[in-house]
Structures are given as structure tokens and as C-alpha cells.
Write a protein that holds these residues in place. Sequence first.
Motif, short mmCIF file in Angstrom:
data_model
loop_
_atom_site.label_atom_id
_atom_site.label_comp_id
_atom_site.label_asym_id
_atom_site.label_seq_id
_atom_site.Cartn_x
_atom_site.Cartn_y
_atom_site.Cartn_z
N LEU A 97 0.83 -1.20 0.00
CA LEU A 97 0.00 0.00 0.00
C LEU A 97 0.87 1.26 0.00
O LEU A 97 0.60 2.21 -0.74
CB LEU A 97 -0.92 -0.02 1.22
N GLU A 98 1.91 1.25 0.80
CA GLU A 98 2.82 2.41 0.86
C GLU A 98 3.55 2.58 -0.47
O GLU A 98 3.72 3.69 -0.97
CB GLU A 98 3.82 2.24 2.01
N LYS A 100 1.79 6.48 -6.99
CA LYS A 100 0.74 7.42 -7.39
C LYS A 100 1.27 8.85 -7.34
O LYS A 100 1.00 9.65 -8.24
CB LYS A 100 -0.48 7.29 -6.46
N ASN A 101 2.02 9.19 -6.31
CA ASN A 101 2.56 10.54 -6.18
C ASN A 101 3.60 10.84 -7.26
O ASN A 101 3.66 11.96 -7.77
CB ASN A 101 3.17 10.74 -4.80
N GLU A 148 -4.27 2.85 -9.27
CA GLU A 148 -5.39 3.20 -8.38
C GLU A 148 -6.23 1.97 -8.04
O GLU A 148 -6.61 1.76 -6.89
CB GLU A 148 -6.25 4.28 -9.02
N LEU A 176 2.50 1.64 -3.45
CA LEU A 176 1.54 2.14 -4.43
C LEU A 176 1.23 3.63 -4.22
O LEU A 176 1.07 4.38 -5.17
CB LEU A 176 0.25 1.32 -4.37
N ARG A 177 1.19 4.04 -2.97
CA ARG A 177 0.96 5.46 -2.67
C ARG A 177 2.10 6.31 -3.22
O ARG A 177 1.88 7.36 -3.83
CB ARG A 177 0.83 5.67 -1.16
N LEU A 178 3.33 5.83 -3.04
CA LEU A 178 4.50 6.54 -3.57
C LEU A 178 4.46 6.58 -5.10
O LEU A 178 4.77 7.61 -5.71
CB LEU A 178 5.79 5.90 -3.08
N TYR A 229 -4.31 -0.22 -5.70
CA TYR A 229 -4.31 0.43 -4.39
C TYR A 229 -5.62 0.13 -3.65
O TYR A 229 -5.62 -0.26 -2.48
CB TYR A 229 -4.13 1.94 -4.57
N LEU A 275 -6.17 -2.08 -0.27
CA LEU A 275 -6.82 -1.46 0.88
C LEU A 275 -7.99 -2.32 1.37
O LEU A 275 -8.15 -2.54 2.58
CB LEU A 275 -7.31 -0.07 0.51
N THR A 320 -9.49 8.19 11.21
CA THR A 320 -8.11 8.59 10.94
C THR A 320 -7.40 9.10 12.19
O THR A 320 -6.26 9.51 12.14
CB THR A 320 -8.08 9.71 9.88
#
Length: 122
Positions: free
Chosen positions: A17-18, A24-25, A45, A20-22, A48, A52, A71
Motif C-alpha cells: 500500500l505504501e 501514485k505521487n 489506483e 503504491l501510494r508513492l 491500491y 486497501l 483517521t
Amino acid sequence: SVKAHRTPQFRGALAKLEMLRLLKNRLYHVHGDPKFVDDLAEIIEQDYLDTLIGLKKLRHENFGDPFMCGTKESALAFQVLRFADIYTSRVENFLRYPVNAHFGPRRRSMPHEIKGRSANLL
């Protein structure tokens, strides 16, 4: 829930997940064929979101994550951070210490013990 967080599946999914987040950025900085970039963004996406959903399935169905409330930190997390003398994710972490090890809080200085402070400021 705590058992689920210790599993290789949960930790692997969290790492994915981390990653994929990187990705995406970083995708915002890619120059090239816009269609290719858009298709790649869509694939990332979807992966991701699938990851999740998989992570959520690894949590307790009724209680979820005991340390999170949406959160924000949960009341349990607040209590642990505020009052726990020792907190560790795994009991096995204590095997690194000798059996007679003493775990105590760091000593905090009292205001009158701080050097360089004038007595008339107190």
C-alpha cells in the motif's frame, strides 16, 4: 486485530500500500504519452483500492483496529501512549534484554535543577 497486524500478510499488504501510494505521487511527474500515463494511473489506483480492501479484511470484523478511530487515534491508543510504562508490538522484543533488566521512565529534571536558570525567574 493485534494478531492480524503481526501476520506476514498484513505487513506485506501494508508495505505494498505504501509503495503504491508513492507510485501514485510520482506519476504526476511522468512526462510522455498522456494515454499511457492515464492507463497506468488507473491500474495503480485499482491495485491500491484492492490492497486497501484486503487490509480491511485482515482486521477484526466487529472491532477493527483497536488503536485507530477513523483517521484519529482511539481512546485505547491515547491511554496506552499516556499511561503505559512499556509498549511493544511483540513480546519477543524483550528477549533482547537480560532477565534482570530494569525498565523505568526517563528522569525528568525539575525546574530548579535546570542549570543557567536564575532563581528570580521562578
